[in-house]
Design a protein around this motif. Sequence first.
Motif, PDB file in Angstrom:
ATOM      1  N   GLY A   1      28.526  46.576  41.634  1.00  0.00           N
ATOM      2  CA  GLY A   1      28.426  45.561  42.811  1.00  0.00           C
ATOM      3  C   GLY A   1      29.485  44.486  42.589  1.00  0.00           C
ATOM      4  N   MET A   2      30.693  44.477  42.228  1.00  0.00           N
ATOM      5  CA  MET A   2      31.700  43.553  41.947  1.00  0.00           C
ATOM      6  C   MET A   2      32.473  43.606  43.274  1.00  0.00           C
ATOM      7  SD  MET A   2      32.494  43.991  38.037  1.00  0.00           S
ATOM      8  CE  MET A   2      33.868  42.244  37.881  1.00  0.00           C
ATOM      9  N   SER A   3      32.999  42.230  43.643  1.00  0.00           N
ATOM     10  CA  SER A   3      33.881  42.499  44.679  1.00  0.00           C
ATOM     11  C   SER A   3      35.211  42.747  44.306  1.00  0.00           C
ATOM     12  CB  SER A   3      34.151  40.919  45.412  1.00  0.00           C
ATOM     13  OG  SER A   3      34.872  40.133  44.400  1.00  0.00           O
ATOM     14  N   PRO A   4      35.844  43.440  45.447  1.00  0.00           N
ATOM     15  CA  PRO A   4      37.634  43.776  45.065  1.00  0.00           C
ATOM     16  C   PRO A   4      38.251  42.788  44.017  1.00  0.00           C
ATOM     17  CG  PRO A   4      37.074  44.109  46.996  1.00  0.00           C
ATOM     18  CD  PRO A   4      35.862  43.525  46.749  1.00  0.00           C
ATOM     19  N   SER A   5      38.353  41.413  44.461  1.00  0.00           N
ATOM     20  CA  SER A   5      39.033  40.622  43.721  1.00  0.00           C
ATOM     21  C   SER A   5      38.269  40.195  42.353  1.00  0.00           C
ATOM     22  CB  SER A   5      39.119  39.181  44.351  1.00  0.00           C
ATOM     23  OG  SER A   5      37.778  38.835  44.447  1.00  0.00           O
TER      24      SER A   5
ATOM     25  N   THR B   1      47.168  46.463  49.250  1.00  0.00           N
ATOM     26  CA  THR B   1      45.711  47.044  49.399  1.00  0.00           C
ATOM     27  C   THR B   1      44.743  46.214  49.867  1.00  0.00           C
ATOM     28  OG1 THR B   1      46.359  48.611  47.216  1.00  0.00           O
ATOM     29  CG2 THR B   1      43.985  48.353  48.002  1.00  0.00           C
ATOM     30  N   PHE B   2      44.924  44.949  49.483  1.00  0.00           N
ATOM     31  CA  PHE B   2      43.982  43.962  49.850  1.00  0.00           C
ATOM     32  C   PHE B   2      44.153  43.334  51.258  1.00  0.00           C
ATOM     33  CE2 PHE B   2      43.359  44.044  45.244  1.00  0.00           C
ATOM     34  CZ  PHE B   2      42.092  43.767  45.011  1.00  0.00           C
ATOM     35  N   ALA B   3      45.101  43.776  51.723  1.00  0.00           N
ATOM     36  CA  ALA B   3      45.493  43.374  53.276  1.00  0.00           C
ATOM     37  C   ALA B   3      45.093  44.557  54.278  1.00  0.00           C
ATOM     38  CB  ALA B   3      47.147  43.217  53.352  1.00  0.00           C
ATOM     39  N   LEU B   4      44.626  45.590  53.825  1.00  0.00           N
ATOM     40  CA  LEU B   4      44.613  46.847  54.685  1.00  0.00           C
ATOM     41  C   LEU B   4      43.446  46.582  55.532  1.00  0.00           C
ATOM     42  CD1 LEU B   4      44.967  49.750  52.484  1.00  0.00           C
ATOM     43  CD2 LEU B   4      46.558  49.044  54.161  1.00  0.00           C
TER      44      LEU B   4
ATOM     45  N   LEU C   1      46.423  35.510  49.181  1.00  0.00           N
ATOM     46  CA  LEU C   1      47.437  35.244  50.424  1.00  0.00           C
ATOM     47  C   LEU C   1      46.339  35.650  51.771  1.00  0.00           C
ATOM     48  CD1 LEU C   1      50.577  36.503  49.002  1.00  0.00           C
ATOM     49  CD2 LEU C   1      50.192  34.304  49.525  1.00  0.00           C
ATOM     50  N   VAL C   2      46.020  36.806  51.782  1.00  0.00           N
ATOM     51  CA  VAL C   2      45.212  37.333  52.927  1.00  0.00           C
ATOM     52  C   VAL C   2      44.318  36.304  53.321  1.00  0.00           C
ATOM     53  CG1 VAL C   2      43.868  39.218  53.925  1.00  0.00           C
ATOM     54  CG2 VAL C   2      45.912  39.607  52.513  1.00  0.00           C
TER      55      VAL C   2
ATOM     56  N   HIS D   1      43.979  33.098  52.747  1.00  0.00           N
ATOM     57  CA  HIS D   1      44.417  31.690  52.965  1.00  0.00           C
ATOM     58  C   HIS D   1      45.314  31.719  54.128  1.00  0.00           C
ATOM     59  CE1 HIS D   1      42.471  30.818  49.223  1.00  0.00           C
ATOM     60  NE2 HIS D   1      42.272  29.534  49.619  1.00  0.00           N
ATOM     61  N   PHE D   2      46.322  32.747  54.318  1.00  0.00           N
ATOM     62  CA  PHE D   2      46.976  32.888  55.379  1.00  0.00           C
ATOM     63  C   PHE D   2      46.889  34.038  56.179  1.00  0.00           C
ATOM     64  CE2 PHE D   2      49.158  30.795  51.837  1.00  0.00           C
ATOM     65  CZ  PHE D   2      49.560  29.612  52.237  1.00  0.00           C
ATOM     66  N   TRP D   3      47.845  35.055  56.182  1.00  0.00           N
ATOM     67  CA  TRP D   3      47.587  36.232  57.161  1.00  0.00           C
ATOM     68  C   TRP D   3      48.129  37.392  56.310  1.00  0.00           C
ATOM     69  CZ3 TRP D   3      52.452  34.446  57.319  1.00  0.00           C
ATOM     70  CH2 TRP D   3      53.460  35.375  57.704  1.00  0.00           C
ATOM     71  N   TRP D   4      47.889  38.689  56.950  1.00  0.00           N
ATOM     72  CA  TRP D   4      48.290  39.602  55.975  1.00  0.00           C
ATOM     73  C   TRP D   4      49.746  39.818  55.871  1.00  0.00           C
ATOM     74  CZ3 TRP D   4      51.759  42.973  58.219  1.00  0.00           C
ATOM     75  CH2 TRP D   4      51.962  43.234  59.526  1.00  0.00           C
ATOM     76  N   GLY D   5      50.661  39.231  56.824  1.00  0.00           N
ATOM     77  CA  GLY D   5      52.093  39.290  56.649  1.00  0.00           C
ATOM     78  C   GLY D   5      52.564  38.447  55.258  1.00  0.00           C
ATOM     79  N   ALA D   6      51.626  37.533  54.937  1.00  0.00           N
ATOM     80  CA  ALA D   6      52.245  36.701  53.822  1.00  0.00           C
ATOM     81  C   ALA D   6      52.456  37.549  52.687  1.00  0.00           C
ATOM     82  CB  ALA D   6      51.041  35.417  53.700  1.00  0.00           C
ATOM     83  N   VAL D   7      51.876  38.814  52.587  1.00  0.00           N
ATOM     84  CA  VAL D   7      51.826  39.557  51.278  1.00  0.00           C
ATOM     85  C   VAL D   7      53.161  40.230  51.261  1.00  0.00           C
ATOM     86  CG1 VAL D   7      51.073  41.689  50.414  1.00  0.00           C
ATOM     87  CG2 VAL D   7      49.359  40.114  51.286  1.00  0.00           C
ATOM     88  N   LEU D   8      53.780  40.430  52.586  1.00  0.00           N
ATOM     89  CA  LEU D   8      55.049  40.753  52.648  1.00  0.00           C
ATOM     90  C   LEU D   8      56.121  39.917  52.590  1.00  0.00           C
ATOM     91  CD1 LEU D   8      54.210  43.727  55.127  1.00  0.00           C
ATOM     92  CD2 LEU D   8      54.991  43.881  52.723  1.00  0.00           C
ATOM     93  N   LEU D   9      55.979  38.637  53.059  1.00  0.00           N
ATOM     94  CA  LEU D   9      57.057  37.634  53.388  1.00  0.00           C
ATOM     95  C   LEU D   9      57.262  36.969  51.812  1.00  0.00           C
ATOM     96  CD1 LEU D   9      58.605  36.372  55.435  1.00  0.00           C
ATOM     97  CD2 LEU D   9      56.663  34.388  55.790  1.00  0.00           C
ATOM     98  N   VAL D  10      56.301  36.919  50.907  1.00  0.00           N
ATOM     99  CA  VAL D  10      56.556  36.328  49.581  1.00  0.00           C
ATOM    100  C   VAL D  10      57.551  36.982  49.024  1.00  0.00           C
ATOM    101  CG1 VAL D  10      55.121  38.029  48.355  1.00  0.00           C
ATOM    102  CG2 VAL D  10      55.269  35.666  47.813  1.00  0.00           C
ATOM    103  N   ALA D  11      58.018  38.262  49.475  1.00  0.00           N
ATOM    104  CA  ALA D  11      59.283  38.891  48.824  1.00  0.00           C
ATOM    105  C   ALA D  11      60.508  37.900  48.792  1.00  0.00           C
ATOM    106  CB  ALA D  11      59.428  40.178  49.329  1.00  0.00           C
ATOM    107  N   VAL D  12      60.696  37.217  49.800  1.00  0.00           N
ATOM    108  CA  VAL D  12      61.964  36.340  50.176  1.00  0.00           C
ATOM    109  C   VAL D  12      61.962  35.318  48.890  1.00  0.00           C
ATOM    110  CG1 VAL D  12      63.046  34.875  51.645  1.00  0.00           C
ATOM    111  CG2 VAL D  12      61.875  36.859  52.476  1.00  0.00           C
ATOM    112  N   PRO D  13      60.954  34.419  48.743  1.00  0.00           N
ATOM    113  CA  PRO D  13      61.258  33.396  47.597  1.00  0.00           C
ATOM    114  C   PRO D  13      61.526  34.106  46.189  1.00  0.00           C
ATOM    115  CG  PRO D  13      59.179  33.067  48.270  1.00  0.00           C
ATOM    116  CD  PRO D  13      59.828  34.110  49.499  1.00  0.00           C
TER     117      PRO D  13
END
Length: 524
Positions: free
Chosen positions: A315-319, A46-49, A174-175, A177-189
């Motif tokens: 007025g809170m941020s998503p995080s 959701t946060f990577a959309l 992850l989004v 500090h890296f890029w949106w794909g890191a959200v998916l790539l973390v599945a590997v480790p």
Amino acid sequence: MSTASITASAGNPAAIGPRAPWRDWVALALLMFPVLLVAVDNTALTFALPAIARSLDASGVELLWIVDAYPLVLAGLLVAMGSLGDRIGRRRLLFVGGAGFAAVSAATAFAPSAEWLIAGRAGLGFFGAMLMPSTLSLIRNIFPQPNRRRLAVAIWAAGFSGGAALGPIAGGWLVEHFWWGAVLLVAVPIILPLLLLGPALIPESRDPKPGRVDVPSIVLSLLVMVPVVYGIKALASHGPAPEAFVSIGAGLLMGYVFVRRQHALARGTAAAPMLDLSLFGNRVFSTAIIANVLALFSFNGFILFLAQHLQLLEGMSPSASGVAMVPALIATVVAGLLVVPLVRKVRPGFVVAGGLLLSASGYFLVAFGDHSHGPALLLGALMVLCLGVGAAETISNDLILGAAPADKSGAAAAISETGYEVGSLLGTAILGSILTASYQGNLRLPAEVSDAAPAGSVGQAGETLAGAVELAQSLPGPLAEAVTAAARSAFDSGVHITATIALVLMAGACVLAAAVLRKVPTAK
């Protein structure tokens, strides 16, 4: 391998000694990795959309399918995969699902287009459907002794709740500090420990007398779940519309055909039914499923309006909103673990009923409380709700597994997981639709707004709370405050209505659980 594990592998429960072998608990720890993976994947994207929309130039429709492709395929295949695991081996299916999920995640993380990402999300749903029923059914066979199984189920549920809490926080980090794909790539480790150590430490189990796989039943199960889930999500997103009702109706019609086929196969010998409908003849099994569905219904309906309230009205941020909910989600984990020793003194049915009563109490605070003085009341109500959900879910899941024969644990686990999905979707769709309709019917904007507002913004404000907040930001101070106050009042009126409906449903479920499950004996 322990004697208990060998016996469980044959699909037959066995009594085990006062202490489970260490390898069984290590096996449970390894099973937590796919549980954590699926739970994180459900919420982190959701946060990577926004980043995905910018990077892939995705349209609104494509973004919707990026989110929806995963649960549509997942829900459609859960029952089929649970039954398949009973036949070919639950551990084997788990490893295939884990390897496939990691591979598709890695490929999807570098998707060059929105279409590629949508296809990847559908692939993740396919392999994800192999993971959750396999983990729960393996627990049923690794821990045949009820008390140890109950603790293992509590740990399983804690992993799922912990992953759901971690998802938004990890996704945002992850989004950022890296890029949106890191959200998916973390599945590997996350999945690697299972694939490397699982073959040596997780015992195989399957139905000792499996029938031939019935492909038409698998196709029918997809034709049941996909249209129903799609229709429910359409109701949640766009409100009552012919398309949504036609989709749900088509799914229910296919459901009738599916049930007729399972009955016919049960009477014949050509192929075994994909779903043993006799499971639903067990009142403990059926009532525990209902308790599960309604617990998730209440939880997801609550999260739906709480997230909007925290972000748009406070007025809170998503995080920051995600972090604010973490204590309550931790309470879910704690409650699930605390009820394990409790059912040795209190009958499980009363523990489930008590959890549902706590959930009803959380909605009581919302229905009759004042939400205008900050988020404390709603966050406190969420804490009460989560304590109830954690208690009810843990024991109801254990009752589901305990009521089903060991050789049908894959199908039973799949039904339980389908209940999770359906309960979550119904909570969002039904309560969300009622909330939206109430907001739209009760919003009263000041007459001066039409002259001062940008073109089209008044219409958007009349549709959603987000539109009203955006409109207020474009207006001068006093008028902006008036718009915000009107939107808050209209939104709160919807919250009170939905909370009252959920309160009645939870109270009814509490009475049902107490009445039907009251004869289930305490744990020994």
